[in-house]
Structure formats: structure tokens, C-alpha cells
Scaffold this motif. Sequence first.
Motif, mmCIF file in Angstrom:
data_model
loop_
_atom_site.group_PDB
_atom_site.id
_atom_site.type_symbol
_atom_site.label_atom_id
_atom_site.label_comp_id
_atom_site.label_asym_id
_atom_site.label_seq_id
_atom_site.Cartn_x
_atom_site.Cartn_y
_atom_site.Cartn_z
ATOM 1 N N VAL A 51 0.842 -1.205 0.000
ATOM 2 C CA VAL A 51 0.000 0.000 0.000
ATOM 3 C C VAL A 51 0.871 1.245 0.000
ATOM 4 N N ALA A 52 1.941 1.191 0.805
ATOM 5 C CA ALA A 52 2.783 2.380 0.927
ATOM 6 C C ALA A 52 3.595 2.625 -0.342
ATOM 7 N N THR A 53 4.055 1.570 -0.981
ATOM 8 C CA THR A 53 4.962 1.738 -2.115
ATOM 9 C C THR A 53 4.220 1.782 -3.433
ATOM 10 N N GLY A 54 3.201 1.014 -3.561
ATOM 11 C CA GLY A 54 2.501 0.924 -4.834
ATOM 12 C C GLY A 54 2.448 -0.519 -5.272
ATOM 13 N N LEU A 55 1.516 -0.784 -6.167
ATOM 14 C CA LEU A 55 1.323 -2.170 -6.599
ATOM 15 C C LEU A 55 2.503 -2.703 -7.386
ATOM 16 N N GLY A 56 3.447 -1.821 -7.697
ATOM 17 C CA GLY A 56 4.624 -2.261 -8.432
ATOM 18 C C GLY A 56 5.389 -3.351 -7.704
ATOM 19 N N VAL A 57 5.231 -3.437 -6.397
ATOM 20 C CA VAL A 57 5.970 -4.465 -5.660
ATOM 21 C C VAL A 57 5.390 -5.850 -5.905
ATOM 22 N N ALA A 58 4.181 -5.882 -6.431
ATOM 23 C CA ALA A 58 3.642 -7.177 -6.853
ATOM 24 C C ALA A 58 4.189 -7.473 -8.251
ATOM 25 N N LEU A 124 -6.599 -4.081 -5.241
ATOM 26 C CA LEU A 124 -6.820 -2.702 -5.693
ATOM 27 C C LEU A 124 -5.578 -1.863 -5.456
ATOM 28 N N GLY A 125 -5.389 -0.911 -6.319
ATOM 29 C CA GLY A 125 -4.246 -0.022 -6.144
ATOM 30 C C GLY A 125 -4.347 0.750 -4.849
ATOM 31 N N ARG A 126 -5.523 1.251 -4.586
ATOM 32 C CA ARG A 126 -5.723 1.994 -3.351
ATOM 33 C C ARG A 126 -6.910 1.363 -2.633
ATOM 34 N N TRP C 867 1.807 1.770 -11.418
ATOM 35 C CA TRP C 867 2.214 0.799 -10.388
ATOM 36 C C TRP C 867 2.793 1.517 -9.186
ATOM 37 N N TYR C 868 3.353 2.693 -9.441
ATOM 38 C CA TYR C 868 3.906 3.506 -8.352
ATOM 39 C C TYR C 868 3.470 4.943 -8.611
#
Lengths: 443, 200, 979
Positions: A51-58, A124-126, C867-868
Amino acid sequence: MSQTQQTPLTYARITEDVVRMVDKPSKKWWALFLPTVALVGLGVTCFFYQVATGLGVAGYRHPVFWGVYITDFVFWVGIAHSGTLISAILYLFRARFRMSIYRIAEAMTVFAVLTAGLFPIIHLGRPWNFLWLIPYPNSRELWINFKSPLVWDVFAVSTYLTVSSVFFLVGMIPDIAAIRDKVKETPRKIIYSILSFGWKGSNKEWLHYTRAYLYFAALATPLVLSVHSVVSWDFAMGNVPGWHTTIFPPYFVAGAIFSGLAMVITLTVPIRKIFHLEDYITLDNYDGMAKLIIFTSCIVGYAYAAEFFMAWYSGSPYEWGQFVYRATGEYAPFYWTMVICNCFVPIVLWWESVRKNIKALFVISILINIGMWFERFNIIVISLSRDFEPGAWGIYKISFVEAGITIGSFAWFFMFFLLFVKTLPAVSIAEMKEILPVPKKGG
Amino acid sequence: MKIERDRFLRIAITVLFVAAGFYLYAETAESRDKGPAQPVLFSHKIHAGDNQIQCQTCHSYTEVSPHPGIPSVQKCMGCHSYVAGRDVEYTTQGGQTINIREEINKVKGYWRRQEPIPWVKVTGMFGTNSSGMPEFVHFNHKRHIKRGFECSTCHGEVEKMDVVHKAKDLTMGFCISCHEENADNEEHKTELKDCLTCHY
Amino acid sequence: MSGKENKGKNGMKRRDFLKVLGVAGGTAAVAGSCSEPVEQIIPYVIPPENVIPGVPKFYATTCRECSSGCGLVVKNREGRAIKVEGNPESPINSGKTCAMGQASLQGLYNPDRVRSPLRYNTETQRLEPIGWERGEEILTEKLNSLGSGKIVYLSNNVSGTYSKFVAEFLRPLGGKHYVYETFSHEPIRKANSIVFGRDEIPSYRIDKADYLLSFGADYLETWLSTVSNSIGYSKLRDIDHGKTGQVVHIEPRSGMTASNADTWVAAKPGTEQYLALGIANVMISKGLNKVAPGPIARMVSGYTPEKVAALTDVSADTIKKIARDFAASKSLAIGGGAANTGSNATETMVAVNILNYLAGNIGKTVDFSDSLSISDASTFGDMKKLVEEMKSGKVEILIVHNVNPVFTLPGELNVAEALEKVPFVVSLSSFLDETSEKAHLVLPENTSFESWGDYSPKKSVTGITQPVMRPVFNTKSAGDTLISVSKNVEALNNTFTEKKYYDYLRNAWKKRAAVLSPGTSFEKFWEKLLVKGSLTTTPAPVNVALSSRVSSVSFRDPQFRGEGDFHLIAYPSHRFLDGRGANKPWLQELPDALTTSVWDSWLEVNPAVAAKMGLEDGSYVKVDTPGGSFEVQVFVYEGIRPDTIAIPLGQGHTSYGRYAKGRGVNPFALLPAATDALSGGPSLLSTKANVSSLRKRDLLVRTQYTKSQGDRHVAKTVALDQIGHHNGAHGADHSKHPDFYPEKEYSKYRWGMAIDLNKCTGCGACVTACSAENNIPFVGKKQIAKRREMNWIRIERFFEKNSDGSLDVRFLPMLCQQCGNAPCEPVCPVFATYHNQEGLNGMIYNRCVGTRYCANNCTYKVRRFNWYTYKFPEPLNWQLNPDVTVRSKGVMEKCTFCVQRINHGKDLAKDEGRLLRDREVLTACEQACPSDAIVFGNLIDDKSRASVLSEDDRGYKVLEVVNTKPAITYLKKVKQERV
């Protein structure tokens, strides 16, 4: 296994056994529970990191916008199925072998839906915007899109959660009352009092109770079919090759029951052993479930074949390309894992000796769970990684965050389950008594 | 047990009502200085109300630009080079007392230092930006003014405010209902209610 | 109007720039007891004249990214330049731009620009900031104490007033001005001098040609004026009554330019001259020549097609066919690129000239009256001499201005070492590149967007550069620095009467104005010039005759150094040119046209070689050349001869900012300092190399991993003679689809687009333009390795096969198709994406919850997900378009046909109470597209260009079978009878 097996089941023993289960937790229990909580912590940490970084970590990437989280979602919704199947449908069919396991199956249903419901939100992204999927009056004067299968999902899953929880809680009322009467300490007594809704066991109560239970069973039965049908529409309503097919609803429901039964076996085998419930959950119970597994495995296997056939028969290069890719592309190991686990492994269950071999069943059920997880993964990820537009094709890889959250979700599910067996009657006292032969006078 | 439950209910209901009342009071109270504190206590009431200066005199881009424009310090000095302001105490509606000449001198100070005045954006309650216009909303002042809307339609009776505060909630519902009411026909209504009109 | 007010005395300090934006808010003080931050509104202290917050201003200027000198119009909002567009008034680029031009703003706002003067501190051995006063003082001292040594001014092509200014500055000091352009095409000049007696580079009018024969000239990538060439190419590709132009490209590898040709002829490296001579031989022997051959007949007599075929690997039939077609059409032969940089480059260009001469092209498609200013650049030979002089200590002061010889001159010359021998090196560059880093003093120049000047790319055109905003950093224009310094230098005391370079420029123009328009006042002339952006004159026609010197040329065999198995081609990149573009993230992230590789270098290897050596895409290899070796990843490419390997230039910086540094390899460093004997041009293509596998492999990061489209048929072609013959495959077809739902109706507008695949060259200008217009973040190599690039438009590239088995490269620009029946719309649970009444597929960022179902369901996979929350490092964020929401993490985004432009246009049209006219609103991609492949417009209006093109017989919808009813019609690429 040793002592209890000697004495035959009596009304008194059933009550005692069940109450003993909700006694003070043993060291063994703690040894199971604490690591589980730690793993839940891992999942939660991963989630907040995401949540803090963004879905990019998935591991998501163009063009695979759905991945492990939706796989997990479908997997857990699938697991949730057999609970209601066993408790409601088999109840309506008066299948007696359900009596000893239905409570566990129901609990499994509730916890699996609880777990499944988290995944769309994690996905969800957010996540806080999840509220927008629910129709409520707002200052933006905006409404939701009832055409979207995702909205149907919200309704289907939340309805299923509500009905299965109510069914679960109502079914436990007489049993909780029995525990209430046995328990001495005040705080526990109060909690059990509240949960038992002041049950006294009068004839009138029993009359209403059984009626209500029947109606709930009737109400829950269509949900077994509807929920996974709706979930399958998430895919079937899309136009992605590999998704867009009418076979999905029955295929998903069968798959769900298949995986759900496997999960019931996976769960009951250790519980049976730990709480010495051999007299309750008998080999005949397992035999019944194994037969159902054979049946659903056949349906699932047939669906795999039908998909292939239709892809070829349709003459659509997109459909056929997709299925050839599944079997031969980068993801082929996943595909064949699925086929072997879901179609070939259950074949051994045709032998009665295997059906009644607890260890073999345990291994097979775990393999089926793995196979069914990969089935969802294959449908979602492989279809997306290669659809219409050749310029956009790409490969999805699972990230450690996704793995962490998936592990966390299993832990989350088991955590609830462990709490359940220690606090609530895991075996239905009342119904177990129903199937006992009427005792002889003075016996 | 029963008594305890009732007590809990009573407390809960009371708390709920007090909170709701507080919220409604804060939302509707018109006469108080609930706008944010500004570096200079600029009274729209004195300028636009008492002295009848038109809005566009200072917010001069309303007819040509999406943005109304915040007057430059130079613009302030255009008048205040001549208008020194009375050396009197002035009490605002909210009960704040200021000296008019001192406030004007603050403006002169900014001009002398060639610094811009850091005005605070007027947003929701308590000076939060919770309901200010977010950046994904593209509101075009020009279109609305050319269509003949009064500033007060959205900004309220600014000429009566010493300290400017938000008069209308300016949420999307507010925009939409106005767009619905003012559409010429169904086709126009579709256009006006199109999301891409404001969000892009 | 002009940029003058930007520099007015009463302006604010640059530091205050952020504060005084009129509308921008910053987060500042905390009010009362509440802990939430308060937004502030900061008004101007003094409002700049003519600037209305929220209303853009446009300034005409000239692009200085390469030597083409395209006219630009820069959009300025609230004092910041936010978008570059081509100036429609410019005769060079007619409103079009290339990707480098589009990215030029990232030079202006580059976070790694030199922010203030720097001086080399011998103790710390670093460049350290000093003030301007001190910096100029140091330079003054050095100039005053100039001894017997030379002073050299080394700059890029600055033709125009500035070159005169430099000359005036240097004259009293006895200095010399070297104009260094990495690719100054010396052999073309020399060959023209030999064949026609004209030592210059003419204008090659591709737009007037029907048959273009290119000997290695990558005219769509870097050769001379690429935008101009692309416009000409686009005209050549027009189809008129079943006829269209033809392009034949001769080069050992099929670069972007060759890939767009109808026929790619893979001649043996270095043998292009024989091919040209063979063609000439056929022309003369068959009597096809339009001009009497004179001595040429004798020169080419020995080169029979059969003999040439043996020399070049090109069949005799091909040579004969080329000769026939070339002679029969309005043709043009050009030479450049690989053919231009061999050891026999001048001879090759002589042979090319012979072809043009024989076909009677001189004065028609070869226009010597309007020669290019790059003709005056110093040759590579001159540069070599300069480096020798530096090494021998003859150069006392070296002023480097916007060139990077350390990076771009062959490693063998060792410029870095030569620089160390120069007692005092001053850099006037805006960036700390490999050369500036070695300077003793850096007096950073404004970029061309911040300073006054002019530039003349060719005789007929002089473009004006004017400041489009005030300087971003504490920098100064080079002219101002020199004038300011000259005041205190004894020798220069009286050279300049002006205080500022701006005055010098105006004075120079005053003289020109007096000649050009004697009647009018200068102010009016000047104002008109600034509005228009350039001055165009008609040059006097010249008579060109065959020079007798032509017969002196003897055609030698190409010379190669080294014993390797492969010819090494190091080719200039269409993204970085010689490396100057490498510090701009947009260009780094713009996929290479053929490999779609980003942020890196690669080596192109033929599949046969790859198979033999066990190489795959991404395998690491070691390339050994006589000048050294490097390691690089492989791209297996059918479009290269098996005896050749190729690597792009431009990467491999060891400095030049965070975006350029440490990416890929710099082939310049390995190249020999060999020259072409006749012209003194660099002989870059003269190396043979060995390749050895390093037996490791990693992902070669690209944006597309699919090479062929297989059975998907998304990029379609049609044979030229089939156009109009297939029965309404387009028009009738998609109305036949049965549909449950009623046809959608549109009342005023139905926005649509037509994309002509016959014109699209794959250059990527649209991609960069889109990024600039729509605040699309760049994400870096790591994220792209995960396929998370954010570009809303991508150019798909497919390698297919022609019927004869030759390579057929197809480009397909893919962007949101604004489907009439969009699969993304029904699946969105919250209506964040929907179809509007104008046919746009709206994407409402603030409504998006991030389920990403739309992207899954998108048939064209054109949706991008955040994504970010991507960052634009200060001051790159100054470029952001205030009319477009900057998206944050968790939000889906995509192309909406530049809806902000449509809305802006509609707003202006509404003021006049009318509807939008055709071509009034251009999307960013269309605006940039140098080959005019993209046309946007209202499909309801039958007469709009987009409508007309959408009904074209070549039109088709991509993946029509899915019944998405796209608003974009693609026009099939035309296939002609091949050579």
C-alpha cells in the motif's frame, strides 16, 4: 486413539468430547497457533508495504493485470463452496455421512470467504477506494456500473458471507448451549450465553430451530451454485481468449466443490488425529467425500478437454493460440501440474483401499489443492499474457510480496480455524446424537 | 445486564447527536469568521460590499481564462498608493478587531520588499483542504462567466464577508445539479454531464 | 509576443520563480490547532505583461538539438515552457518535429545541468561552484595573459550571427573557430567538389522525387535534415491514381530507414561504389541516361552488372532493374551513413553523384542553390590536426561550446589526453559532459530556449531563437559571457560596443533588414520575424556543370583494419544522434524502432551467425576490435548481413548526467582515427571485429519481445495493384456484424483517427510528443524490464517475410482505439471509463479504483497502470502540462485523443459561437508526426481529412473480428513489385 476408542459413543460421551475440545489450549495448539499468527504478520507487513509503495511491488505487469491475488481470491471462494454443499445440500438430501464433518466444513466456508474477500481489496491499487464498489448515496451523485461482473462479485461474495455466517451461527445454537451448561468460568459462560441466544432446549425451540435450519439450508443451496458462477463471470464476461466461454459457470462450480472437498480432507485429517475424533469422523465419511471428489474430478477433466476442443473447433486463431500456448508455452509446467493433480491423481481414488487410507487421502487432497490453485492461475495469468495483440504479449512473474500475502492468507485462514476448534463446537453434538442408535434402557 | 445495555445505548445516541449537531453547526454557521486566517485581513465586505468594487476589477481574468486570477501586489498598490485607509479600529463579523491602516501598511510592506502575499486558499471547514477543489477538476471560470452566471452562484455573498469562507460545498453533486438545471435540452445535458467536461 | 518581457528589469528573481506562479499552490504553514497542511495561493508581485494565468503563450524559436534547424513553437504556461511543437511557418519542418526535438525540453529542465559557473580546484581535484563575477574574471585574466599559443574556439554548427560574433571575438586574439559536427558528411562535400566543382552539401529534395535510391543514407534517422526528409518521404509515399513513389535502400543492415524502403539491398560493406558504378554502366550502355555522360562513360565502362554482382553480392538483374527504374522516374540518389564513412567514402559519393548526373537530377532533386550550412563545418581531418596541436601544446586556451569531442571523436585520437595538455580549457556548455568535465572553468550557457540567437541551417532559411522562458538556473548566454569578458580584455576593448548579445544580434539584423525590406521600420520587421520564427529568402539559382576533375577519381577497394570475421558498423541513433540525446529520459525510454530496446546498447547479429555461435537475444558477447574490446548484449536480427555486426552510437557515457551515465557502450571509443583519404572524413566503417560468446544471458530490456505477428494480422499490407480491387473489404464489412444494441449516434462530433501505415516510419516522434503533452512519467530500465513502460502510444514492430523470402518490417502505432463498442467500458465497476457523446472513451482518473479489469479486457492492450507514484525530479516537473492531471499510484490511464486539447479548442470555438473546424485541434502525436501518418478529426464531418482517409480503400480496423468498432482506421502499407 487408544483409550477413547474402546468406549462406544454415548450421548454423554459426545457432549464430553466436544466440551473437552474447547478446553484450555494445549501446548500443541499454541505451537501451531503462534507460527500461524507470525505468518499472518508477514502477510500484513507485505500488504502495508504494498500500500505504501505501490502495486509495483507485486509481479503485475503489462499485459497481465491480474495475477496471484485474483488467483487466491478464486481459490478461496472455491474452498468456501464445499462447506455449504456439505451442510446445506447434503442436509436437504439427508446424507448422513455429513453429520460429523459439516460443522468443520461450515467453519471452513466462513473463514475461506473471509479470506477470499480480502483479496479483491488487496488487489486494488488503493484499497480504501473499495467503498466505491458499493452503491451508496454520495455527494458526487455517482452510482456504480451494474453491468460490471465485479459489482456482481461484491454482491455475490457479501451475500454468501452473510448467509453462510448466519447458517453457521444458527446451526451451533444447541451445541453452544450445551457447552454453556458445562462451562464454569464466568467470562466464557457469558460469551456462550450470548451465542446460544438463551437456548433452553424446549420442544417448541427444537421445532422452530429445525424449521429454521431447513429454510436456511434451502436458502444457502442456490448460493453454492450462484457464487462461483458469478466469480466465473468475472472471466467469462471478459473477451480475453481463454476466458470468454460459456462453460465457465458449471466448470467453476464443479472445480470449487472439488477443491473444497479436498480442503475438508486436508483439515479434518489432522484435527481427527489431534482431538481423537476417530469415532466421529469415520472412514466411511472419507469414503463418501472421496467418491464426490472422483465425480467432480471427472467434471473438471471433462471441462479441460471441452475447452481445448472448443478452442480448436471455433476456428478462432486467438482461442486456439491460447490453448496451444497453455500446453506448450513458458507456463507449460504450470499447466501440466494442474492436469496431473486434478485429472490423474484422483484416479487412484477409484480403489476403495485408497479411499479408506487416511495418509493417502491427505496427500491426494493436498495435491488437489495445489492443482486447483494452478488451475485458477493458469486461467487468469496465461490467458492474459497472450491474448489478441501480439505486440503486447508478456510474461508475469510472482513477486515476493505476492508470495508473502498468499502465505499470509493461508495463515489467516488457519488462524481462524485454530481459534474455532478451540472455542466452538467443531463437531455437531446435537446431530451426532441424532445418528446414534437409541440406547437401551439402563445402557 | 439489561440496564447496562440501555445505558450504553443512551450514551451512544447522545454522543452521536452531539457530533451531528456540531457538524451541522460548523457547516451552516454563516456569520462567523470561519475562513482561514490570512496574512493580511483583507475584507471583501469593505471592498466589494461597502465600496461596491466589482469582482472583476481585481479578479481580472475571469472572462478570458479558466483561472480568475489573484490580484498582484501591484494591483493592490494601484489603489493603496492613494488610499491610506482610516486609522480606525474595525471589528469583523467574527469579532476580530483590526486597525484598517495597519492592515494596509502590511500590504505596503510586501510591496516594499517586492514579495508576494502568501494568501491562504479558502477551502473546507477548519482550514482543512479536505473539500478544496482538487487538481483533477478542471473548472473554467471563463465559460461560466460568459454564460452569465454571477460569481455568487458558487462563491456565495462574498461582498458580505469580512473573512472569506466557503459558502457552497462545491462538491461534484453541486456542479452536476447546476449543470442539469441549466441544460438547454437533453443533448446539452448529456454534454454538460459528461465526465470529460471537467476531469481529464 | 517576444520573450523580452521575460527578461525585463522589473521581473522577479529566479529563486522566486516558483512562488510567483499566480495560481500554483504550495504546501506551507499550519493553521491554528489543526494539523492538516494549508494550501497557499501566491500571486505575482507584478504581473508580467501579456501573461494571463491559465492561458498559454506561444513563442516561435529554432530547434538546436541537431544541425537541421527546425522551426519550433514553444507553449508557455505561467512562465514555464511546457511543450515544444513544430512551427508550421518553418520551411524546414512545416510544423513537424522529431523525437529529439520533442525531448529538447528535458534538456532545458535537465536536473543535471550545470547550475552555476564552476572552477576546477586543483586541491580537491573537483569542479566547484564559483560566482559569475569570479568566473568571468578568471577567463579575463587568461585572455589578457595569452602568450604565443593559440586560442581555439570549438563549437557545434552555429551558422548565423553567432559565427560572425565568434569570428570578431577571435580576430584580435588571433584565434581560430572550429565548427565541429560529429556527422558533417565530408565525403558528400568532397565528392560534390570533385564532380561538380561545388564544395558544399546541396538540398536533396526527396519531396520532389518519385524514385529514391539511398546508398546507406539513413535519411529518416539522422542524415542531414531528418524531419525535412520525412516530410519529403511522406510526399513520395502519396498514392495518386494507383501510382506511388519507390524507395530502394542499399546498406549492409536494415536500419529504420532501410526497413521503410520497398527494397532493401544488402550489399557487401564498402562496395556501394561498385553498385552505383554498375547502375551507371547499365544506364549508359542501355542509353537510359538523360545527360551526355562525357568522361563518365569511360569511367564506368568496366563495371558491367556481372562484374559488379560478383563484387557486391547483389544480383545482376537487380542492378539492371534499379538502373531502368532509376532512369525512368523523377529520381534521386543519396549517399550517407555506412557508405559515407568507409575508407573509400568519397569515391562512393562520386559514384552517387554520377548517378544523379546521368539521370538529370541536378537542379531538380539535387538543389545546389540552397546548400546546407553544415557544408562549412570543419572536417574530421581538421579536428585530427587540432587534437595533434593540442597534444603538442600549441593550443593555449581552448573554449569548448556545446560539443563533446572526448565522447564523439574516435578513441584512438585520445582527446581526453590532448585536453590535459591544454593549459586552460573553458567550457561554455550547459551540461557536464565528458569534455566539460575536463575543463578548468565552466561558464554554463543558457540552453537555446533561454537565449537569443539565430541559426541558418541552409542558405534560404535563417531561424530565430528567442528565450521562451527565463533561465532555469544561474546560467548566461555564451554571447553575453563573451561580451562581458571582452570589456576587460585589452585586445578586445573596442571589439563590441554592445552590452548584451541581444543588442549585437539586433544590430546585425538591422543591417539585414535594411537590405531585405528597406521601407519598413526595423521594429516592425523584428516583431514580424519573432512571430514567424524564421526568415526565408529565395536563393539565386546556380548552374552546375560536370567538372573535369571527375575523371581523376580512381575507385579503390575499401580498406579494413583488423583481422576479425565481421564488419563492425557503428551507426548514429535516431534517438541520441551522436550521444547528445542520451541525457534525456524521454529519449532513453523511447524504444528503438527496430529492437524496441531502451536505456541500453545492443549488438545486432544475423540469425545464422547467432545459431552458429549459440547466441540468443540478450546473450552477452565480447567484441574485439583493433581499438579495444567491449561487452554487450545481442539482438538477433534478420536485417543484417551475416558478415556484419552493428551497434548504435550514443550510449556509453561516463558522465553527462544521471540518465546518460553508465548505460551501454560507446563504440566511438574503439573506432580508429582513420580518415577517408580524399575528404578527410572519419572512416568509421573500417574496422573488422571478432565476436566471442561470454556464455551468459540476461534480459535485453525491450518494450516488445514478439518479433512476428504470426497469425494475428494486425499490421496489414496490400499490393499496389490490388488497391481498389478488393470488394469493399473495409467499408461494407463492419456494418454487417449483427449487434444486439442500437448503433450509437453522435450529434456534433465523433472523434476519430486515420493512421497511414504506408507513411509511418516508426521514428517515435509521436511517442515522445505524447509523453510531453500528457505528463507521462518515465519509469527507468528496471521497470521496463517488467514491461511497465507508461507510453500511451507505442509503435509495434513486426518482422515478416515478403513473398520472395526477404525481410518485411512493419510498424504499427498502437494507441487507444476509442472503440465504439469498447470492451473496457462495461467491466469497470465504477464508470471510471465510459463512452462519451463525442465518441471518446473517457478515462476518469479520480474515479478509478484500480481493479484493472479494463486493461485485461482491452483488445489492444493500450491501457497503462500506475504501479507507483512516479517522480519527476526537480526541475523536470516544471515541464508538466497543467491542463492534464498528474496521475498517482493505483490509477489506470490511457490516451483520450488529447481531450484537453479538444476541450480547449471547443472553448475557443464556443467564444465564437461555432463548432470546431477540421484541423483546428491536433493531437500531440499527429502534430509531431514528421511523415504525416496520423490524422485526427471529426468523423461526422464527411469532408474532414480523417473522414476521407477513414473511407480509403486501404482502410481496415485492427482486430476487427472482436467487433470493438474502433475509431481509428489504419491504412494498409502498400507493397510494390520489388527490385
